[in-house]
Design an enzyme around this catalytic site. Structure first.
Site, PDB file in Angstrom:
ATOM      1  N   GLY A 203      46.294  44.206  31.979  1.00 49.43           N
ATOM      2  CA  GLY A 203      45.204  43.448  31.357  1.00 49.43           C
ATOM      3  C   GLY A 203      45.354  41.956  31.584  1.00 49.43           C
ATOM      4  CG  ASP A 204      48.819  40.030  30.098  1.00 55.04           C
ATOM      5  OD1 ASP A 204      47.969  40.085  29.183  1.00 55.04           O
ATOM      6  OD2 ASP A 204      50.040  40.219  29.921  1.00 55.04           O
ATOM      7  CB  ALA A 205      47.403  41.347  36.378  1.00 55.93           C
TER       8      ALA A 205
END
Length: 373
Positions: free
Chosen positions: A325-327
């Site tokens: 999700g961060d990526a």
């Protein structure tokens, strides 16, 4: 040459062929400091663990929680029992590092958060500098640097964060002229929701600046507990009117709907309802972006719903969903700051997520092969 590239050629190999693999049309200075992230810098301690280990510490698969007293021995337990990897982490820092990796333009990004004065902080600073991120940490000499246990089981991950120094970020640091200059220089701002537990006043200060100056403030729902714990939800609702782009995943979307007393559990409908909630600035409508694992990414923008398929990945190529999700956010932001439309931003997000889930932990592999349009 050194004159045109500075001293960065070792870290940022520039393409020599016609294939475009970095942000086009910009010299390094054109994007300098364009994106600022503020969050909780944590050193990830990652290991593949059996289900019994999760059960021992009462950790659910695919959850993200703050460490309690019962988790205190867990980190040492991990280092004794398993082969662990140390990776610069924290949700916002991950996104900023991936955006920086995708852009391949030295110091297009900056980051603020609080660390201790120790080896862990030195390692993170070194990692950020190597990536080309301007890490501007506040240092709390009395508290150790925060850590996050990343428990990987069957390709899925659970996060147990001991914030330590990350919990001590203060608005005083943000307000110092040399630090506030990073805010003034940036045109895009991003914080994961986790920062609400630390310094909501800092988030509001930056969000208000963004609204007043016609810039772009972005925020992530990040975890269900942020909507389930009343003080955190209250802080979230204070920031929300200033949010131009809101990110989250399907479970966070449903939890938000529950916390608002909405009956719907339809992710697209929830995205649309959040996009229409009151906004403090009138310079742009709120866009809501919800990822759904391997299912389509949903975007609500200006009264319409858009669905974008993710990049298919064979099960044997999936290494670790930690940081997916961060990526996605990082890849999305890399396109946004160069003026791309939402479809291209999502394509960048999907590329970032796809690359990272084929790594152990949120690590950026080599030079991205993303084809810029």
């Amino acid at each position: 040459s050194r004159n045109s590239r500075g001293d960065f050629s070792a870290h940022f190999p520039f393409p020599t062929e016609n294939t475009v693999t970095m942000a086009p049309t910009f010299e390094s200075g054109g994007l300098a400091g364009v994106l600022l992230g503020m969050g909780n810098p944590l050193l990830d301690i990652s290991a593949v663990v059996p289900q019994e280990f999760l059960d021992k510490y009462g950790v659910k698969l695919n959850d993200a929680i703050l460490a309690e007293d019962k988790h205190a021995p867990m980190y040492e337990d991990m280092t004794k029992q398993f082969e662990v990897e140390y990776i610069a982490g924290g949700a916002t820092q991950n996104s900023i590092r991936v955006a920086q990796w995708m852009l391949q333009v030295p110091f297009a990004t900056a980051y603020m958060g609080c660390v201790g004065k120790d080896g862990f902080a030195d390692e993170m600073k070194k990692a950020c500098l190597a990536d080309g991120v301007n890490a501007n940490y506040m240092v709390d000499e009395s508290t150790p640097t925060g850590t996050c246990g990343v428990l990987v089981n069957g390709g899925e991950r659970s996060l147990v964060a001991a914030l330590n120094a990350a919990n001590n970020y203060k608005i005083d640091h943000l307000s110092q002229p040399e630090n506030w200059k990073l805010v003034e220089d940036a045109r895009f701002y991003y914080s994961a929701g986790f920062f609400l537990t630390v310094s909501p006043d800092s988030m509001l200060k930056v969000a208000k600046h963004s609204a007043e100056q016609g810039k772009c403030y972005m925020f992530n729902l990040s975890a269900p507990f942020l909507m389930q714990v009343p003080p955190f939800k209250t802080a979230m609702m204070e920031v929300l009117p200033y949010v131009d782009i809101l990110f989250g995943n399907e479970s966070e979307a449903v939890t938000f709907a529950e916390s608002e007393g909405w009956e719907t559990r339809d992710v697209a409908e929830i995205a649309m309802k959040i996009s229409k909630m009151p906004k403090a600035s009138g310079h742009r409508a709120r866009t809501v972006v919800f990822t759904q694992g391997m299912d389509d990414t949903i975007v609500a923008k200006e009264g319409k719903i858009y669905r974008y398929p993710v990049i298919a990945l064979a099960k044997e190529d999936l290494v670790d969903t930690n940081g997916a999700g961060d990526a996605f956010v990082g890849g999305f932001l890399s396109q946004l700051v160069t003026g791309k439309d939402i479809a291209e931003c999502v394509r960048g997000g999907n590329y970032g997520a796809n690359a990272i889930i084929q790594q152990s932990g949120c690590k950026c592999p080599g030079v991205p092969k993303f084809q810029w349009c």
